[in-house]
Write an enzyme that holds these catalytic residues in place. Sequence first.
Site, short mmCIF file in Angstrom:
data_model
loop_
_atom_site.label_atom_id
_atom_site.label_comp_id
_atom_site.label_asym_id
_atom_site.label_seq_id
_atom_site.Cartn_x
_atom_site.Cartn_y
_atom_site.Cartn_z
N LYS A 1 0.82 -1.21 0.00
CA LYS A 1 0.00 0.00 0.00
C LYS A 1 0.86 1.27 0.00
O LYS A 1 2.07 1.21 0.26
CB LYS A 1 -0.93 -0.04 1.21
CG LYS A 1 -1.99 -1.16 1.13
CD LYS A 1 -3.02 -1.00 2.24
CE LYS A 1 -4.08 -2.08 2.17
NZ LYS A 1 -5.11 -1.90 3.22
N TYR B 1 -12.54 -2.32 -4.03
CA TYR B 1 -13.02 -2.49 -2.65
C TYR B 1 -14.55 -2.44 -2.57
O TYR B 1 -15.08 -2.08 -1.52
CB TYR B 1 -12.42 -1.42 -1.75
CG TYR B 1 -11.01 -1.71 -1.25
CD1 TYR B 1 -10.74 -2.84 -0.47
CD2 TYR B 1 -9.95 -0.84 -1.52
CE1 TYR B 1 -9.46 -3.10 0.02
CE2 TYR B 1 -8.67 -1.10 -1.03
CZ TYR B 1 -8.43 -2.23 -0.26
OH TYR B 1 -7.17 -2.49 0.24
N ARG C 1 -1.82 -14.09 4.26
CA ARG C 1 -2.51 -13.40 5.36
C ARG C 1 -1.73 -13.59 6.68
O ARG C 1 -1.63 -12.67 7.49
CB ARG C 1 -3.95 -13.90 5.50
CG ARG C 1 -4.81 -13.47 4.30
CD ARG C 1 -6.23 -13.92 4.41
NE ARG C 1 -7.00 -13.13 5.37
CZ ARG C 1 -7.47 -11.91 5.14
NH1 ARG C 1 -7.26 -11.32 3.98
NH2 ARG C 1 -8.16 -11.27 6.06
N ASN D 1 -2.02 0.35 6.69
CA ASN D 1 -1.57 -0.95 7.23
C ASN D 1 -0.67 -1.72 6.27
O ASN D 1 -0.50 -2.92 6.37
CB ASN D 1 -2.76 -1.79 7.71
CG ASN D 1 -3.67 -2.25 6.59
OD1 ASN D 1 -3.53 -1.79 5.46
ND2 ASN D 1 -4.58 -3.16 6.89
N HIS E 1 -2.17 -5.54 1.61
CA HIS E 1 -3.50 -6.13 1.42
C HIS E 1 -3.33 -7.54 0.88
O HIS E 1 -2.40 -7.82 0.12
CB HIS E 1 -4.32 -5.32 0.41
CG HIS E 1 -5.55 -6.04 -0.05
ND1 HIS E 1 -6.72 -6.03 0.67
CD2 HIS E 1 -5.77 -6.84 -1.12
CE1 HIS E 1 -7.62 -6.79 0.05
NE2 HIS E 1 -7.07 -7.29 -1.04
N GLU F 1 -9.84 -10.45 -7.55
CA GLU F 1 -8.82 -9.41 -7.37
C GLU F 1 -7.67 -9.57 -8.36
O GLU F 1 -7.14 -8.57 -8.87
CB GLU F 1 -8.29 -9.45 -5.93
CG GLU F 1 -9.35 -9.02 -4.92
CD GLU F 1 -8.85 -8.89 -3.51
OE1 GLU F 1 -9.58 -8.35 -2.67
OE2 GLU F 1 -7.70 -9.33 -3.22
P1 CMP Z 1 -7.53 -4.47 3.60
O1 CMP Z 1 -7.11 -5.84 3.91
O2 CMP Z 1 -6.90 -3.78 2.45
O3 CMP Z 1 -9.13 -4.44 3.38
C1 CMP Z 1 -9.93 -3.30 3.63
C2 CMP Z 1 -9.18 -2.23 4.34
O4 CMP Z 1 -9.96 -1.25 5.00
C3 CMP Z 1 -8.36 -2.84 5.47
O5 CMP Z 1 -7.28 -3.56 4.91
C4 CMP Z 1 -8.00 -1.63 6.31
O6 CMP Z 1 -6.78 -1.04 5.90
C5 CMP Z 1 -9.12 -0.64 5.98
N1 CMP Z 1 -9.93 -0.28 7.14
C6 CMP Z 1 -10.10 0.96 7.59
N2 CMP Z 1 -10.92 0.98 8.65
C7 CMP Z 1 -11.29 -0.30 8.86
C8 CMP Z 1 -12.13 -0.94 9.84
N3 CMP Z 1 -12.77 -0.25 10.78
N4 CMP Z 1 -12.27 -2.28 9.76
C9 CMP Z 1 -11.63 -3.00 8.80
N5 CMP Z 1 -10.84 -2.44 7.85
C10 CMP Z 1 -10.66 -1.10 7.89
#
Ligand code: CMP
Length: 138
Positions: A9, A49, A85, A112, A115, A126
């Site tokens: 990311k 998303y 994961r 974070n 992904h 995806e």
């Molecule tokens: P990702 O695995 O990319 O999938 C969706 C993303 O939404 C997740 O990682 C987080 O970075 C982001 N995100 C932001 N807020 C939340 C939340 N409250 N719960 C889960 N995902 C969140």
Amino acid sequence: MERTLAIIKPDAVERNLIGKISERIESKEFKIAAMKKVALSKNQAENFYHVHRERPFFNDLTTYMISGPVVLMVLEKENAIVGWRELMGATNPADATEGTIRKDFAINLEKNSAHGSDSPETAAFEISFFFSQTEIFS
Ligand code: CMP
């Protein structure tokens, strides 16, 4: 062999972590079957998303995902989906286990660093969202 989509990311790309994250991937014996650095459009981020479109964080998430370039990868290994994961760690770095990518590199729940697809169906969607079959090398 199973395939999953990985994204490095914007927060991690910006901090020059492409090499460190790729090194962890290869050292766990994933094959990087495809890899490219791209700037997503808002429309692409929203479509990618789409399962989260009703969530309160959807606009912040998609705005963040276009804040800088990302690196897209197709990873290949037995049980690649679960394996990637595990290597990433929990979505929220505050909950992530020592030694995982998110524990070591992520800034917060939004920034974070990585992904990964969460199921075979999601992985198929995806991967095909970003790559054609001719761009993937087993
Ligand atoms: P990702 O695995 O990319 O999938 C969706 C993303 O939404 C997740 O990682 C987080 O970075 C982001 N995100 C932001 N807020 C939340 C939340 N409250 N719960 C889960 N995902 C969140």
